[in-house]
Every structure is written in structure tokens, then in C-alpha cells.
Motif scaffolding. Structure first.
Motif: not given
Length: 322
Positions: A28, A57-59, A61, A85, A87, A118, A273, A275
């Protein structure tokens, strides 16, 4: 952040870690609420940021839902980019700010899908900075959980059950004094930057993996289980700016790429995972101050994209796909 001596027990080789591809972690990326000009991102800027992030990525933050009207402005982008998604961060520096964060959640979460969230992180290095005691942070985590139970998304689904956790420096989790926050959290994110520990190029990746693994072990022990979500909230290397000490890993694109391939990819291969910090360079960001009081402009050069959204280095691990 304090220096750690490398303990090789945690340094597993990529070939060993990738024997089971099902264990590969997810990459992420952190995204600031302001753009390269220092102004707050509007809805179009958030849409562009999500588009650029979706290349790998699909994430994403973020840090605070009320600052720069972040949650309000990202709503159209999330409703258009349904694969992404977030965070989401909730800032807790004082009660007025915390109240503004809660108001933003109550006002704008009903405009998006629960599936876009997320998790929600209360505080970002709040314990490291001394903003909150572990007990106070635990209380605020519980308060956000309670707040979410009274909010529904655009399809009428309750936000109850959305994970609420926190993010802090790796050494904070290792020092053994923050169990109340760990116990209250649904997840913990660990920040670890070899740069701020003055690591050499040869040692930076070993330091990153070791620091994260120390934190994982300590968090699992405090939680009393290894069935608990732990990820890396921030890591990466700057690609320019002023070095803090001689012998430190060079502030170059090649060095940042090396840390990604040798350190971050090792964590991903281990099933953790990560970020990465951060999406794009921030040339107007204030100077950063190290623990010894020295200043540097490195915070302006941490993007994986430059100010024109040119990708500086590959975000695909050399051992395979993320």
C-alpha cells in the motif's frame, strides 16, 4: 528513533520466504492530504492520486479525515474507483481536533461504501511523540469504535465491525510499556525508517526487517496471540535532500530502489503488508528534525513519484508480482 543492533535470526532469504507464494503481503502507499504546491487536495487531485496509486496497489493510507477536508474531498474519488481501499487516519492531538475528526466521520462516511474502508487508525506516532498515554489512546480507539456503530454507509450497511487500530514507531511497540493500546486495537501498524537510524546502504534493509520483526514479536506477546493483524504503516527511503551524518545510506533513487527490493520486498515475501512512504514528493513540506536536533529537507523527497508523477523506481519485487 533509537538505533538497533541487527539480530540475524530474523533475516530470512527471499528464496526461502517465497517457497509459498500464498504468503505474499500486500503493498500500500501513504498519501498526503496536500499536493505538491502545499495546498489541500481537492476532489480532482484525490482522483488523480488514486489513479496513480492504482498502478501498483489497491490500498492507500491517510492521516486525518478533517484536515484539508480530506474525507469530504475523497468521496467522489472513492465512489468512482471502487477497487481502492483506504486506511483512514484520525488525528488526536487535542480534543478540538479529535472532535473535528469525529464530526467528519459522522458527516461523510454515509456518502461512501463500507467496502472502501480498510480500517481506521487513531493517532499516528501519538505514543512516540508523547501526545497520549497508552491508556488515553486505548480510550480514543474505543470511542471511535462506538462512534462507527452508529453510522451507516451509502447502501445502509453499518460501519460497526470496521477495524480500528493505531500506528506508531517500531521501538514504541518493542519497549513493553504500551500494552493498553495494543489490547484496545483491532490492528497495529509499525513505522520503521532506516534513514532515521543513520543506517548505511549495506545495513539499511537488514535494519528494516529486524526492527519490524522485533515489533511483531512484542505486539503478539502483548496481545497474547499471533492471530492479530500487524502491518508496516510507513517505511521507505528519501531520494534527495541533506544527509544527516557521514556514512549514511546515500539519498539517491538507486538507494531507495535497493531498500525496496532488499528490505520491503523481503517483508512482503514474509507475508507482512507494507505501506510505503509516500506517493509523491512534497517540495513545500517543512524541514524535518532528527532526535539529535539536526534538520534536513529529506521529507520533501520521499515520494515514489516526483512532482510530475514520474515513477522514480519499480514497485514490482524482482522475485515476482506483489
Amino acid at each position: 528513533m533509537q538505533y538497533t543492533t541487527i539480530t540475524s535470526i530474523f533475516l530470512l532469504t527471499i528464496s526461502l520466504l517465497t517457497q509459498s507464494t500464498s504468503a505474499i503481503g500486500t503493498l500500500g502507499i501513504n498519501v498526503a492530504s496536500s499536493g505538491v504546491d502545499g495546498n489541500c487536495r481537492d476532489s480532482d487531485s484525490w482522483s488523480e492520486a488514486l489513479e496513480k496509486a492504482s498502478a501498483f496497489t489497491n490500498y492507500i493510507k491517510t492521516y486525518a479525515v478533517s484536515d484539508c477536508n480530506m474525507l469530504e474531498n475523497i468521496v467522489p474519488a472513492l465512489n468512482s474507483n471502487t477497487n481502492m481501499k483506504v486506511w483512514m487516519g484520525v488525528w488526536e492531538v487535542d480534543e478540538a481536533h479529535f472532535d473535528a475528526e469525529k464530526d467528519a466521520l459522522t458527516t461523510y462516511l454515509p456518502s461512501i461504501s463500507k467496502d472502501s474502508i480498510a480500517g481506521i487508525s487513531v493517532g499516528s506516532e501519538a505514543l512516540y511523540r508523547g501526545d497520549l498515554t497508552p491508556q488515553a489512546l486505548a480510550s480514543k480507539i474505543s470511542e471511535i469504535k462506538s462512534l462507527l456503530s452508529d453510522i451507516t454507509d451509502k447502501d445502509g450497511n453499518s460501519y460497526s465491525g470496521v477495524s480500528v487500530g493505531t500506528v506508531d514507531s517500531w521501538n514504541i511497540w518493542v519497549n513493553g510499556t504500551n500494552a493498553p493500546a495494543i489490547q484496545a486495537a483491532d490492528y497495529i501498524m509499525v513505522n520503521a525508517f532506516p534513514f532515521w537510524q543513520y543506517q548505511t546502504a549495506n545495513n539499511q534493509s537488514h535494519s528494516l526487517v529486524d526492527d519490524v520483526m522485533q515489533a511483531v514479536k512484542a505486539i503478539q506477546e502483548a496481545k497474547g496471540t499471533d492471530d492479530f493483524y500487524i502491518s508496516v504503516g510507513e517505511t521507505g527511503a528519501p531520494t534527495g535532500g541533506n544527509e544527516l551524518t557521514s556514512g549514511q545510506a546515500p539519498l539517491t533513487v538507486d538507494n531507495a530502489s535497493d531498500l525496496f527490493q532488499e528490505g520491503i520486498c523481503t517483508l512482503l515475501a514474509y507475508g507482512i503488508d507494507v505501506n510505503i512512504f509516500e506517493l509523491q514528493d512534497e517540495p513545500t513540506k517543512p524541514l524535518a528534525t532528527a532526535d539529535d536536533g539536526s534538520s534536513s529537507d529529506v521529507e520533501r523527497h520521499w515520494g515514489v513519484y516526483d512532482t510530475d508523477y514520474n515513477l522514480k523506481y519499480s514497485l514490482t519485487c524482482s522475485y515476482g508480482s506483489n
